[in-house]
Design an enzyme around this catalytic site. Structure first.
Site, PDB file in Angstrom:
ATOM      1  N   ARG A  80      -6.998   4.286 -15.521  1.00 47.93           N
ATOM      2  CA  ARG A  80      -5.274   4.602 -15.782  1.00 47.93           C
ATOM      3  C   ARG A  80      -5.336   5.868 -16.436  1.00 47.93           C
ATOM      4  O   ARG A  80      -4.543   6.745 -16.543  1.00 47.93           O
ATOM      5  CB  ARG A  80      -4.446   3.620 -16.471  1.00 47.93           C
ATOM      6  CG  ARG A  80      -4.408   2.478 -15.482  1.00 47.93           C
ATOM      7  CD  ARG A  80      -3.890   2.418 -14.225  1.00 47.93           C
ATOM      8  NE  ARG A  80      -3.710   1.474 -13.444  1.00 47.93           N
ATOM      9  CZ  ARG A  80      -4.362   0.989 -12.415  1.00 47.93           C
ATOM     10  NH1 ARG A  80      -5.131   1.812 -11.784  1.00 47.93           N
ATOM     11  NH2 ARG A  80      -4.067  -0.077 -11.696  1.00 47.93           N
ATOM     12  N   HIS A 185      -1.792  -7.943  -3.616  1.00 46.26           N
ATOM     13  CA  HIS A 185      -0.580  -7.197  -3.688  1.00 46.26           C
ATOM     14  C   HIS A 185       0.185  -7.282  -2.528  1.00 46.26           C
ATOM     15  O   HIS A 185       1.486  -6.956  -2.549  1.00 46.26           O
ATOM     16  CB  HIS A 185      -1.111  -5.652  -3.815  1.00 46.26           C
ATOM     17  CG  HIS A 185      -1.781  -5.651  -5.188  1.00 46.26           C
ATOM     18  ND1 HIS A 185      -3.215  -5.546  -5.260  1.00 46.26           N
ATOM     19  CD2 HIS A 185      -1.357  -4.793  -6.530  1.00 46.26           C
ATOM     20  CE1 HIS A 185      -3.557  -5.423  -6.548  1.00 46.26           C
ATOM     21  NE2 HIS A 185      -2.538  -4.807  -7.105  1.00 46.26           N
ATOM     22  N   ASP A 257      -1.457 -12.061 -13.575  1.00 43.85           N
ATOM     23  CA  ASP A 257      -1.284 -10.674 -12.830  1.00 43.85           C
ATOM     24  C   ASP A 257       0.190 -10.155 -12.529  1.00 43.85           C
ATOM     25  O   ASP A 257       1.155 -11.048 -13.037  1.00 43.85           O
ATOM     26  CB  ASP A 257      -1.943 -10.842 -11.547  1.00 43.85           C
ATOM     27  CG  ASP A 257      -3.016  -9.634 -10.862  1.00 43.85           C
ATOM     28  OD1 ASP A 257      -2.532  -8.552 -11.634  1.00 43.85           O
ATOM     29  OD2 ASP A 257      -3.585  -9.760 -10.007  1.00 43.85           O
TER      30      ASP A 257
END
Length: 474
Positions: A80, A185, A257
């Site tokens: 990131r 996801h 998560d």
């Protein structure tokens, strides 16, 4: 003991970790911190460049000095801090291949020092999943390998490295996401391994991380049928309570998560997922990468309502908030040990190449007396990685297919090289035009590539370029 709605709301805020939209701190985040918000998570979309990130973190620290500021900085493909340009660290899979725990620890120290310099005090890393399924669409090179013993020793080294400079580490994704062929996801994965296999494979790296005194462990949105056939780990008291707390003895913070993932909330929505996660035993809820004020309020309202009705015991909420508060105190941003520089090896010395998997065709290609170029073929990332810069392109080493000089030898690079990947057609076209051509997989190998780098970060791509004798295009 009776709690007012305001008191319940403060407790709830002490368990939440939203992301936000934009590159500056939204006013609603500042207001919620004043009301008790425990944590904030930064994502790639929040980062433009180092100066902007430093200003963002400074602004957040000024408004919220005790907030737990988190980020997924795994090193390698998932970064990131370096989202626009690509990571300066090799990543887990290549470090596992090198199998030098001192290198892994030093890489983690470097990551920790960089986080500390920004005022970030929780690294949502390392990934300690054993990547036992080669076709795994979301773990792959984020793992230290396919062997539990190797993953265990490097997981412990990473935890020790990050936490040695005062930044909390978070081992993930409990109880293991490595034996899946579905990305959580996008859908809900299942692991059907027998209990004794799980114990000797999936759980060993978590034991090692706990032994290294890891501050946090992140759950997976995965159904592990041998433990709880009905619920994903994030929502399973059997997984989080019976296994993680009671059997493995973990006493730190259990982090969910991201609850905006399909594996968590596609059927119920994020507010209901938040309630279920807290009831199951999560302490800190990762709400999602682009949380809006309205979405955040909906989550808070749902959890407050559950606590008020008795569905979520207030004692469970108090326990979760207390653990997060201890995390904030134990890894306070004003106590970072950031003096000096990390003792990270000079990746330019060729050390990384020792971890490459090199096939027989590469030697003949290297000996061919002609100029070398790399053509990078676009490869869709998974959602954990995002649109981060990667590979020879990120290192300024790539040449487009239509600009390959006559007579040049070509290395065609991509990642996720399944049978239908467009890289194979590019390589065939170049061979048909008379170019000596090899294929390079910058990810977890799926078979067929002549050379595998086990990672696509900038530093790995630079090592690849040096090994192949490729210079930056004019």
């Amino acid at each position: 003991m009776e709690h007012s709605r305001e008191a319940l709301r403060r407790l709830v805020l002490g368990t939440l970790m939203p992301g936000f939209v934009g590159t500056t701190v939204p006013d609603w985040v500042k207001r919620e911190y004043a009301a008790g918000l425990a944590s904030v998570c930064l994502y790639g979309a929040n980062v433009v460049d180092p100066d902007q990130l430093a200003a963002l973190c400074a602004s957040l620290r000024s408004a919220a000095p005790h907030v737990v500021l988190a980020v997924d900085e795994e090193g390698g493909d998932v970064t990131r801090l370096h989202y626009p340009t690509g990571s300066t660290q090799p990543g887990n899979a290549l470090l596992g291949r090198l199998d030098d725990t001192a290198l892994t620890r030093d890489s983690a120290v470097a990551i920790g020092r960089e986080l500390a310099a920004y005022g970030i005090n929780l690294d949502l890393a390392p990934v300690v999943d054993v990547n036992s399924a080669d076709e795994n669409p979301v773990i792959g090179v984020r793992s230290f390998g396919a062997e539990a013993a190797r993953v265990s020793r490097h997981s412990a080294a990473y935890v020790e490295g990050v936490q040695s400079v005062g930044v909390a580490a978070c081992a993930k994704h409990f109880p293991g996401h490595g034996d899946t062929v579905t990305d959580s996801h996008l859908a809900l994965p299942h692991v059907h391994a027998e209990a004794h296999v799980l114990d000797g494979r999936e759980l060993e790296p978590f034991r090692a991380a706990i032994g290294a005194r890891v501050a946090c462990i992140m759950t997976s949105h995965v159904v592990v049928s041998a433990i709880d056939p009905d619920r994903p780990a994030t929502f399973s008291p059997a997984v989080l309570g019976d296994l993680l707390r009671d059997r493995l003895g973990f006493e730190g913070v259990i982090v969910s998560d991201a609850l905006d993932m399909a594996g968590a909330s596609a059927e119920t929505g994020i507010p209901e997922a938040a309630v279920r996660a807290l009831v199951a035993g999560c302490d800190l809820l990762c709400v999602g990468s682009e949380t809006t004020e309205e979405e955040f309020h909906a989550v808070v309202a749902a959890v407050v309502s559950a606590a008020g009705s008795g569905r979520l015991p207030v004692q469970r909420l108090e326990e979760a908030a207390a653990r997060v508060a201890l995390l904030s105190k134990g890894f306070a941003a004003d106590s970072f040990a950031v003096e000096g520089s990390a003792q990270v090896p000079a990746w330019s010395n060729g050390a990384l190449v020792r971890g490459f998997e090199v096939g027989a065709a590469v030697e003949a290609w290297l000996d061919a007396p002609c100029d070398a170029v790399i053509v990078q073929v676009a490869s869709d990332p998974n959602l954990a990685v995002g649109r981060v810069a990667w590979g020879p392109c990120a290192a300024g080493l790539a040449t487009s297919e239509d600009a390959v000089p006559q007579g040049a030898k070509v290395a065609v690079a991509g990642r996720g090289l399944a049978a239908g990947h467009p890289l194979w057609a590019v390589a065939e076209r170049l061979r048909a035009h008379g170019h000596p051509t090899i294929t390079v997989d910058c990810g977890w190998p799926r078979g067929g590539a002549d050379l595998v780098t086990f990672g696509g970060s900038v530093v790995v791509a630079e090592a690849l370029g040096r090994y192949l004798g490729v210079e930056r295009p004019g």
